[in-house]
Motif scaffolding. Sequence first.
Motif, PDB file in Angstrom:
ATOM      1  N   UNK A 116       0.840  -1.202   0.000  1.00 23.15           N
ATOM      2  CA  UNK A 116       0.000   0.000   0.000  1.00 23.15           C
ATOM      3  C   UNK A 116       0.878   1.255   0.000  1.00 23.15           C
ATOM      4  N   UNK A 117       1.926   1.261   0.835  1.00 21.55           N
ATOM      5  CA  UNK A 117       2.810   2.430   0.893  1.00 21.55           C
ATOM      6  C   UNK A 117       3.503   2.678  -0.438  1.00 21.55           C
ATOM      7  N   UNK A 118       3.729   1.616  -1.199  1.00 25.33           N
ATOM      8  CA  UNK A 118       4.415   1.778  -2.486  1.00 25.33           C
ATOM      9  C   UNK A 118       3.515   2.372  -3.562  1.00 25.33           C
ATOM     10  N   UNK A 119       2.236   2.524  -3.259  1.00 29.34           N
ATOM     11  CA  UNK A 119       1.299   3.060  -4.260  1.00 29.34           C
ATOM     12  C   UNK A 119       0.827   4.476  -3.929  1.00 29.34           C
ATOM     13  N   UNK A 164       5.246   5.201  -9.277  1.00 32.05           N
ATOM     14  CA  UNK A 164       6.317   4.842  -8.343  1.00 32.05           C
ATOM     15  C   UNK A 164       7.159   3.682  -8.874  1.00 32.05           C
ATOM     16  N   UNK A 165       6.494   2.664  -9.404  1.00 34.08           N
ATOM     17  CA  UNK A 165       7.241   1.503  -9.892  1.00 34.08           C
ATOM     18  C   UNK A 165       8.005   1.840 -11.171  1.00 34.08           C
ATOM     19  N   UNK A 166       7.449   2.712 -11.997  1.00 34.82           N
ATOM     20  CA  UNK A 166       8.182   3.140 -13.192  1.00 34.82           C
ATOM     21  C   UNK A 166       9.422   3.932 -12.810  1.00 34.82           C
ATOM     22  N   UNK A 167       9.340   4.704 -11.734  1.00 34.17           N
ATOM     23  CA  UNK A 167      10.495   5.487 -11.285  1.00 34.17           C
ATOM     24  C   UNK A 167      11.638   4.596 -10.830  1.00 34.17           C
ATOM     25  N   UNK A 168      11.346   3.615  -9.975  1.00 34.46           N
ATOM     26  CA  UNK A 168      12.430   2.774  -9.453  1.00 34.46           C
ATOM     27  C   UNK A 168      12.970   1.821 -10.522  1.00 34.46           C
ATOM     28  N   UNK A 169      12.104   1.371 -11.428  1.00 29.18           N
ATOM     29  CA  UNK A 169      12.571   0.463 -12.474  1.00 29.18           C
ATOM     30  C   UNK A 169      13.290   1.204 -13.599  1.00 29.18           C
ATOM     31  N   UNK A 170      12.944   2.454 -13.783  1.00 30.55           N
ATOM     32  CA  UNK A 170      13.539   3.215 -14.879  1.00 30.55           C
ATOM     33  C   UNK A 170      14.718   4.050 -14.454  1.00 30.55           C
ATOM     34  N   UNK A 171      14.445   5.224 -13.868  1.00 37.96           N
ATOM     35  CA  UNK A 171      15.508   6.169 -13.522  1.00 37.96           C
ATOM     36  C   UNK A 171      16.262   5.779 -12.267  1.00 37.96           C
ATOM     37  N   UNK A 172      15.647   5.012 -11.372  1.00 38.16           N
ATOM     38  CA  UNK A 172      16.303   4.691 -10.122  1.00 38.16           C
ATOM     39  C   UNK A 172      16.123   5.810  -9.110  1.00 38.16           C
ATOM     40  N   UNK A 173      16.755   5.649  -7.958  1.00 45.49           N
ATOM     41  CA  UNK A 173      16.670   6.610  -6.864  1.00 45.49           C
ATOM     42  C   UNK A 173      18.055   7.168  -6.601  1.00 45.49           C
ATOM     43  N   UNK A 174      18.162   8.485  -6.490  1.00 41.17           N
ATOM     44  CA  UNK A 174      19.470   9.119  -6.327  1.00 41.17           C
ATOM     45  C   UNK A 174      20.194   8.629  -5.081  1.00 41.17           C
ATOM     46  N   UNK A 175      19.457   8.380  -3.989  1.00 44.58           N
ATOM     47  CA  UNK A 175      20.094   7.929  -2.751  1.00 44.58           C
ATOM     48  C   UNK A 175      20.696   6.540  -2.876  1.00 44.58           C
ATOM     49  N   UNK A 176      20.279   5.778  -3.881  1.00 44.60           N
ATOM     50  CA  UNK A 176      20.848   4.446  -4.128  1.00 44.60           C
ATOM     51  C   UNK A 176      21.861   4.486  -5.254  1.00 44.60           C
ATOM     52  N   UNK A 177      22.336   5.673  -5.585  1.00 43.32           N
ATOM     53  CA  UNK A 177      23.310   5.808  -6.652  1.00 43.32           C
ATOM     54  C   UNK A 177      22.690   6.071  -8.004  1.00 43.32           C
ATOM     55  N   UNK A 178      21.362   6.214  -8.042  1.00 41.13           N
ATOM     56  CA  UNK A 178      20.700   6.452  -9.319  1.00 41.13           C
ATOM     57  C   UNK A 178      20.664   5.239 -10.220  1.00 41.13           C
ATOM     58  N   UNK A 179      20.935   4.046  -9.683  1.00 37.69           N
ATOM     59  CA  UNK A 179      20.926   2.815 -10.471  1.00 37.69           C
ATOM     60  C   UNK A 179      19.495   2.294 -10.549  1.00 37.69           C
ATOM     61  N   UNK A 180      18.992   1.971 -11.739  1.00 36.00           N
ATOM     62  CA  UNK A 180      17.652   1.394 -11.834  1.00 36.00           C
ATOM     63  C   UNK A 180      17.538   0.109 -11.025  1.00 36.00           C
ATOM     64  N   UNK A 181      16.388  -0.079 -10.431  1.00 38.44           N
ATOM     65  CA  UNK A 181      16.168  -1.284  -9.632  1.00 38.44           C
ATOM     66  C   UNK A 181      16.305  -2.536 -10.487  1.00 38.44           C
ATOM     67  N   UNK A 186       9.060  -4.406  -2.463  1.00 37.72           N
ATOM     68  CA  UNK A 186       8.118  -5.337  -3.076  1.00 37.72           C
ATOM     69  C   UNK A 186       8.744  -6.052  -4.267  1.00 37.72           C
ATOM     70  N   UNK A 187       9.482  -5.319  -5.087  1.00 39.57           N
ATOM     71  CA  UNK A 187      10.147  -5.941  -6.227  1.00 39.57           C
ATOM     72  C   UNK A 187      11.220  -6.910  -5.770  1.00 39.57           C
ATOM     73  N   UNK A 188      11.906  -6.590  -4.664  1.00 37.71           N
ATOM     74  CA  UNK A 188      12.962  -7.468  -4.158  1.00 37.71           C
ATOM     75  C   UNK A 188      12.404  -8.788  -3.630  1.00 37.71           C
ATOM     76  N   UNK A 189      11.147  -8.792  -3.212  1.00 34.15           N
ATOM     77  CA  UNK A 189      10.548 -10.022  -2.686  1.00 34.15           C
ATOM     78  C   UNK A 189      10.082 -10.972  -3.778  1.00 34.15           C
ATOM     79  N   UNK A 190       9.891 -10.465  -4.985  1.00 32.04           N
ATOM     80  CA  UNK A 190       9.280 -11.283  -6.035  1.00 32.04           C
ATOM     81  C   UNK A 190      10.105 -12.513  -6.420  1.00 32.04           C
ATOM     82  N   UNK A 191      11.414 -12.382  -6.751  1.00 32.79           N
ATOM     83  CA  UNK A 191      12.160 -13.581  -7.171  1.00 32.79           C
ATOM     84  C   UNK A 191      12.179 -14.706  -6.141  1.00 32.79           C
ATOM     85  N   UNK A 192      12.475 -14.441  -4.841  1.00 34.86           N
ATOM     86  CA  UNK A 192      12.405 -15.548  -3.878  1.00 34.86           C
ATOM     87  C   UNK A 192      11.025 -16.175  -3.775  1.00 34.86           C
TER      88      UNK A 192
END
Length: 282
Positions: free
Chosen positions: A32-35, A57-74, A256-262
């Motif tokens: 819910x918080x991710x939406x 929100x999901x397009x942001x993390x999958x595309x441009x990434x987050x600056x605090x994480x180095x700007x690397x796409x998720x 949420x994306x990190x939980x999907x593969x496991x």
Amino acid sequence: MVENRPYLTVLSHLVVILGIIITVMPIWITFVASTHPIEHIMDGTIPMWPGDKFFENYATVLGAGVADAGGIPVGTMLFNSLVMALSITIGKIAISLIAAYAIVYFDFPFRMACFWLIFITLMLPVEVRILPTFAVVANLGLLNSYVGLSLPLIASATATFLFRQFFLTVPEELAEAARIDGAGPWKFFKDILLPLSRTNIAALFVILFIYGWNQYLWPLLVTTDESFYTIVMGIQRMTQAAESLPLWHLVMATTMLAMLPPVIVVVVMQKLFVKGLVETEK
């Protein structure tokens, strides 16, 4: 004889439902918080229903990434974690199978001494031997590489022990029959032992994949290039914003994306996983 007592049935169902709620509620709040936009997360109330920023929100993390994480796409961090987890899992299973096969079926000097040396390494987790391991990886020039992320973690005393115990339950007559039929060591291993070990391999695959996916300390040491960040490192960097508040709505989307593969691995291999843990006769 099992007595049919309605109140016990109701009580057992209530306990199961309570356990499901306790387990699912944090995941639901994370989703819910991710939406929602960041303003809804930081106003002191926790939304209980999805918002209208899911795709944004999901397009942001999958595309441009987050600056605090180095700007690397998720997506890049997920790929790095996937490569690392699969390399560790497949490497551990392959090495453990071969080691257990050699210990059980080959008679060579100091065979049991070798086994106990492998077994004793259970008392030396990665954290204890991390400095000399890092020195070796650095001297070999394996920093900031998939090999450096995976290779030092692929040996597994636990998997070797489990495969050895299973191989000891295989009837000796089976090996003798294969020998009479002209099967060499490799053919016996490939055509007989591996199929028999299928459920054990599946159970270990699930456990070791989650172990590799959740690695944090080792990738943190051997990775300085942002293009090799794993998803766990990315989440940690997002929550440790230096000059601003963490963007919790994007952190939750990344989680949420990190939980999907496991979850996918567990769901796909669930039947084999359970068989590998509870099956006593192959």
